[in-house]
Scaffold this motif. Structure first.
Motif, mmCIF file in Angstrom:
data_model
loop_
_atom_site.group_PDB
_atom_site.id
_atom_site.type_symbol
_atom_site.label_atom_id
_atom_site.label_comp_id
_atom_site.label_asym_id
_atom_site.label_seq_id
_atom_site.Cartn_x
_atom_site.Cartn_y
_atom_site.Cartn_z
ATOM 1 N N ALA A 1 -17.153 -31.135 10.463
ATOM 2 C CA ALA A 1 -18.018 -30.160 9.784
ATOM 3 C C ALA A 1 -17.392 -28.771 9.730
ATOM 4 C CB ALA A 1 -19.374 -30.102 10.482
ATOM 5 N N VAL A 2 -16.855 -28.301 10.844
ATOM 6 C CA VAL A 2 -16.303 -26.943 10.862
ATOM 7 C C VAL A 2 -14.978 -26.897 10.114
ATOM 8 C CG1 VAL A 2 -15.520 -25.052 12.329
ATOM 9 C CG2 VAL A 2 -17.476 -26.435 13.034
ATOM 10 N N TYR A 3 -14.122 -27.873 10.352
ATOM 11 C CA TYR A 3 -12.843 -27.921 9.639
ATOM 12 C C TYR A 3 -13.083 -27.995 8.137
ATOM 13 C CZ TYR A 3 -8.145 -29.512 8.335
ATOM 14 O OH TYR A 3 -6.900 -29.632 7.762
ATOM 15 N N ALA A 4 -14.021 -28.831 7.715
ATOM 16 C CA ALA A 4 -14.342 -28.946 6.292
ATOM 17 C C ALA A 4 -14.851 -27.614 5.738
ATOM 18 C CB ALA A 4 -15.371 -30.051 6.061
ATOM 19 N N ALA A 5 -15.657 -26.931 6.531
ATOM 20 C CA ALA A 5 -16.173 -25.631 6.082
ATOM 21 C C ALA A 5 -15.038 -24.644 5.865
ATOM 22 C CB ALA A 5 -17.158 -25.086 7.113
ATOM 23 N N THR A 6 -14.049 -24.632 6.757
ATOM 24 C CA THR A 6 -12.956 -23.673 6.622
ATOM 25 C C THR A 6 -12.065 -24.013 5.436
ATOM 26 O OG1 THR A 6 -11.479 -24.881 8.160
ATOM 27 C CG2 THR A 6 -12.956 -23.220 9.104
ATOM 28 N N LYS A 7 -11.780 -25.294 5.238
ATOM 29 C CA LYS A 7 -10.878 -25.670 4.146
ATOM 30 C C LYS A 7 -11.572 -25.563 2.790
ATOM 31 C CE LYS A 7 -7.088 -26.445 6.374
ATOM 32 N NZ LYS A 7 -5.889 -25.608 6.112
ATOM 33 N N THR A 8 -12.872 -25.835 2.741
ATOM 34 C CA THR A 8 -13.619 -25.616 1.510
ATOM 35 C C THR A 8 -13.711 -24.119 1.220
ATOM 36 O OG1 THR A 8 -14.906 -27.609 1.951
ATOM 37 C CG2 THR A 8 -15.802 -26.087 0.326
ATOM 38 N N GLY A 9 -13.910 -23.348 2.270
ATOM 39 C CA GLY A 9 -13.935 -21.894 2.104
ATOM 40 C C GLY A 9 -12.622 -21.349 1.582
ATOM 41 N N LEU A 10 -11.514 -21.880 2.089
ATOM 42 C CA LEU A 10 -10.202 -21.431 1.618
ATOM 43 C C LEU A 10 -9.998 -21.779 0.145
ATOM 44 C CD1 LEU A 10 -7.506 -20.110 2.399
ATOM 45 C CD2 LEU A 10 -6.670 -22.394 3.017
ATOM 46 N N ALA A 11 -10.461 -22.964 -0.248
ATOM 47 C CA ALA A 11 -10.351 -23.362 -1.653
ATOM 48 C C ALA A 11 -11.183 -22.450 -2.553
ATOM 49 C CB ALA A 11 -10.782 -24.816 -1.817
ATOM 50 N N ALA A 12 -12.395 -22.139 -2.135
ATOM 51 C CA ALA A 12 -13.251 -21.260 -2.927
ATOM 52 C C ALA A 12 -12.688 -19.840 -2.964
ATOM 53 C CB ALA A 12 -14.662 -21.253 -2.351
ATOM 54 N N PHE A 13 -12.105 -19.409 -1.860
ATOM 55 C CA PHE A 13 -11.436 -18.104 -1.826
ATOM 56 C C PHE A 13 -10.338 -18.043 -2.879
ATOM 57 C CE2 PHE A 13 -7.656 -15.898 0.015
ATOM 58 C CZ PHE A 13 -8.109 -14.592 -0.110
#
Length: 266
Positions: A154-166
């Protein structure tokens, strides 16, 4: 896009995808600042860079530590050109969210998301100035987990999805400035980061992943999906019918948890 003679920063350059990308840019005459936590592995990458035809400087920094971003900026202040930033450094800790420690949660968020955002922000003046003529590159290494968020990540996915959206947002913000923002989505890759994962995922070689990334970047791609073909159907299904993915995953949830619960690179 011409990738020759790039002058820039590669984070997480001591091993895996970061090291291989550094060597790939070196083969095209790159001058690189190699950033990572361990000086020994960075020096090993520097030797590979020089053998490939490039030049390198080494900066041992934990990018999640206070002052680390400033240290990177100081290291390139004397450069005439800064036209490449590879945000590759990252870590992972899988497992049930309620069993995750606060330190592990913060470690993933700080390194996988906060550090690349702050580093990009700090280097943008250099990247803009250098990109006015030949174009600069910001290359963010996300993950296939940003396309299909798997349980127990969950947390790893949140960070990598966040990086993609960034990256997507920044790409639009910088349109017409000469700064090319691209996001890479690797699947499971045969690196040290994956050695503690026992889920039985199909892995790609680092060489194949990086070759595909460099080819796509040379063609001017912004969204670079280098996951194995076997994952693409699941990604498409997740985009169209995410509850169908839930139904496909749930029957093997216990086995999957057992396979990934020791997956840790922190």
């Amino acid at each position: 896009m011409n990738l020759a003679n790039r002058h820039g920063i590669v984070t997480g350059a001591g091993q895996g995808i970061g090291q291989a990308l550094a060597v790939a840019f070196a083969a095209q005459g790159g001058h690189l600042l190699l950033v990572g936590r361990t000086e020994k592995t960075l020096k090993e990458t520097a030797q590979l860079v020089e053998s490939a035809g490039g030049t390198a400087e080494v900066l041992a920094q934990d990018l999640s530590a206070p002052g680390a971003v400033d240290a990177v900026v100081r290291a390139v202040e004397s450069w005439d050109v800064v036209d490449l930033l590879v945000n590759n450094a990252g870590n992972v800790r899988a497992g049930r969210l309620e069993l995750s420690s606060d330190d592990d949660v913060r470690s993933m968020i700080d390194l996988n998301l906060t550090a690349p955002v702050l580093l990009t922000q700090a280097l943008l003046p250099h990247l803009r100035a250098s990109g006015a003529d030949a174009g600069s590159v910001v290359l963010n290494i996300s993950s296939s987990i940003a396309l299909v968020a798997m349980p127990f990540y969950a947390v790893y996915a949140a960070t990598k999805t966040g990086l993609a959206a960034f990256g997507e947002s920044l790409r639009r913000e910088l349109h017409g400035t000469g700064v090319h923002v691209a996001t890479v989505y690797p699947g499971a890759t045969d690196t040290a980061m994956m050695t503690s994962n026992n889920a039985g995922w199909e892995t790609s070689s680092v060489a194949d992943v990086v070759a595909d990334v460099m080819a796509a970047l040379a063609e001017g791609a912004h969204e670079i999906n280098v996951t194995p073909q076997s994952e693409r159907d699941m990604q498409q299904l997740n985009a169209n019918d995410p509850l169908a993915v839930d139904a496909a995953i749930v029957p093997s949830l216990d086995d999957f948890e057992a396979g990934v619960r020791d997956h840790r690179s922190i």
